[in-house]
Design a protein around this motif. Structure first.
Motif, short mmCIF file in Angstrom:
data_model
loop_
_atom_site.label_atom_id
_atom_site.label_comp_id
_atom_site.label_asym_id
_atom_site.label_seq_id
_atom_site.Cartn_x
_atom_site.Cartn_y
_atom_site.Cartn_z
N LYS A 118 29.38 -35.38 -4.48
CA LYS A 118 27.93 -35.34 -4.33
C LYS A 118 27.38 -34.16 -5.11
O LYS A 118 27.94 -33.08 -5.11
CB LYS A 118 27.55 -35.21 -2.84
N ARG A 119 26.25 -34.39 -5.80
CA ARG A 119 25.66 -33.35 -6.63
C ARG A 119 24.57 -32.62 -5.87
O ARG A 119 23.65 -33.23 -5.33
CB ARG A 119 25.09 -33.97 -7.91
N THR A 120 24.68 -31.31 -5.81
CA THR A 120 23.65 -30.48 -5.18
C THR A 120 23.09 -29.45 -6.16
O THR A 120 22.23 -28.66 -5.78
CB THR A 120 24.23 -29.75 -3.95
N ASP A 121 23.58 -29.47 -7.41
CA ASP A 121 23.11 -28.50 -8.39
C ASP A 121 21.72 -28.88 -8.89
O ASP A 121 21.28 -30.02 -8.74
CB ASP A 121 24.10 -28.39 -9.56
N PRO A 122 21.00 -27.96 -9.51
CA PRO A 122 19.63 -28.22 -9.98
C PRO A 122 19.57 -29.36 -10.99
O PRO A 122 20.55 -29.65 -11.70
CB PRO A 122 19.21 -26.89 -10.61
N PHE A 123 18.41 -30.00 -11.08
CA PHE A 123 18.22 -31.15 -11.96
C PHE A 123 18.58 -30.82 -13.40
O PHE A 123 19.27 -31.60 -14.07
CB PHE A 123 16.78 -31.63 -11.88
N LEU A 124 18.11 -29.69 -13.94
CA LEU A 124 18.36 -29.37 -15.34
C LEU A 124 19.85 -29.19 -15.61
O LEU A 124 20.35 -29.56 -16.68
CB LEU A 124 17.61 -28.11 -15.75
N HIS A 125 20.56 -28.64 -14.65
CA HIS A 125 22.00 -28.49 -14.79
C HIS A 125 22.67 -29.86 -14.83
O HIS A 125 23.55 -30.11 -15.67
CB HIS A 125 22.53 -27.66 -13.61
N GLN A 126 22.24 -30.77 -13.96
CA GLN A 126 22.78 -32.13 -13.96
C GLN A 126 22.46 -32.85 -15.26
O GLN A 126 23.33 -33.54 -15.83
CB GLN A 126 22.20 -32.92 -12.79
N LEU A 127 21.24 -32.71 -15.73
CA LEU A 127 20.83 -33.39 -16.97
C LEU A 127 21.62 -32.89 -18.16
O LEU A 127 22.09 -33.68 -18.99
CB LEU A 127 19.33 -33.19 -17.20
N MET A 128 21.79 -31.58 -18.27
CA MET A 128 22.55 -31.02 -19.38
C MET A 128 23.99 -31.50 -19.34
O MET A 128 24.56 -31.89 -20.37
CB MET A 128 22.49 -29.49 -19.32
N GLN A 129 24.61 -31.49 -18.17
CA GLN A 129 25.99 -31.96 -18.04
C GLN A 129 26.10 -33.43 -18.41
O GLN A 129 27.03 -33.84 -19.12
CB GLN A 129 26.48 -31.73 -16.61
N ALA A 130 25.14 -34.25 -17.95
CA ALA A 130 25.17 -35.69 -18.23
C ALA A 130 25.02 -35.95 -19.72
O ALA A 130 25.71 -36.81 -20.29
CB ALA A 130 24.07 -36.40 -17.44
#
Length: 316
Positions: A118-130
């Protein structure tokens, strides 16, 4: 229905169904699976995953709008609201994430990733990783390489049952350091046909935390470096993930920060393992961030910085 002066739907408007029933096609399921595999992705990335069976880009845009607005049973996709806080929000590609309904559909189809934390990190962190991980997957075939996703690693016979059945297979144990586990942002491999395999732990660093802190309870990237060094020394990646080797890819937002981390690693005097840490920069995700204008194919083309030179991920 909320529209602009040209009678176009507003991208910031809440969902409002415009069709009675939506039935996903094979191309639609590829969209759901790509987001499930990597995280929230922009429209042009989703097109790259489906263009071989999609009519054209406009058709994809219309289809994504339908899935966002949904039908009588609800929406299939969401538009994370955090993307609209960016300075160029009105002029960049829209980012989509899965709504619960799409996850249910993937589960019924048998293609829902069972081993994604489950992802709980900030949106920008998720977007950059994706964007980073999906760019590597999309760019690999053109170089004759095969991208190995996290799910394939965890379902491989060499991955121990204890890991597969664990609460979070990504959380690899470490010893002799403050934290008990290291959790990379992603884990994947690349097959170099006729040569072998390399496996990578991906770390996204938007320069939001110090490299080292006096208070050990505070987050610091240096603590992760110490954890990875323990994993490399003890070859825990073999016993816990079942992979034969491990490199750590660090993608940050500016060259100065990357050099500071490299200097920190050099200061630790761990030459045997220092070349296992590879660095590159993606300034699009800096303080004045925006969605990348294109797939980051340069990640396989450009050279990644190491403490003593550079490496190219695309080279066999």
């Amino acid at each position: 229905m909320s529209t602009d002066t040209l009678n176009r739907r507003l991208r910031f408007a809440p969902p409002k169904p415009i069709v009675r029933r939506i039935i996903p096609t094979e191309a639609d399921y590829l969209i759901f699976e790509a987001i499930n595999r990597h995280g929230p992705l922009p429209t042009h990335y989703l097109y790259e995953f489906t263009k071989h069976i999609r009519r054209d880009y406009s058709h994809l845009q219309n289809r994504l709008t339908e899935f966002y607005n949904g039908d009588a049973q609800g929406a299939w996709l969401t538009r994370p609201p955090q993307q609209f806080a960016g300075f160029e929000a009105r002029y960049q590609h829209v980012v989509y994430d899965l709504a619960p309904r799409a996850k249910v559909a993937l589960a019924e189809r048998g293609t829902l990733s069972r081993l994604s934390p489950k992802r709980t990190d900030p949106f920008l962190h998720q977007l950059m990783q994706a964007c980073v991980a999906s760019s590597l997957e999309l760019s690999a075939p053109a170089k004759g390489l095969r991208y190995i996703p996290r799910e394939e690693i965890f379902t491989h016979p060499k991955c121990p049952r204890l890991t597969k059945d664990g609460h979070n297979p990504m959380a690899i144990p470490v010893t002799g350091v403050e934290q008990k586990t290291v959790i990379p942002d992603d884990l994947f491999g690349i097959e170099y046909p006729g040569v072998g395999f390399r496996f990578f732990a991906l770390e996204i660093d938007r320069n939001t935390e110090s490299i080292k802190r006096k208070n050990l309870r505070q987050s610091a990237f240096g603590a992760k470096i110490a954890g990875y060094l323990d994993i490399l020394r003890n070859q825990t990646y073999r016993t816990y993930w079942g992979v034969p080797n491990l490199h750590v890819l660090v993608v940050t937002t500016n060259g100065t920060h990357a050099r500071n981390i490299l200097e920190y690693i050099e200061m630790l005097d761990v030459q045997k393992y220092s070349d296992r840490f590879l660095f590159t920069c993606e300034p699009a995700f800096g303080s004045n961030w925006r969605v990348p204008r294109e797939v980051l194919s340069k990640l396989l083309d450009d050279r990644w910085i190491i403490t003593r030179g550079s490496k190219n991920l695309g080279e066999r």
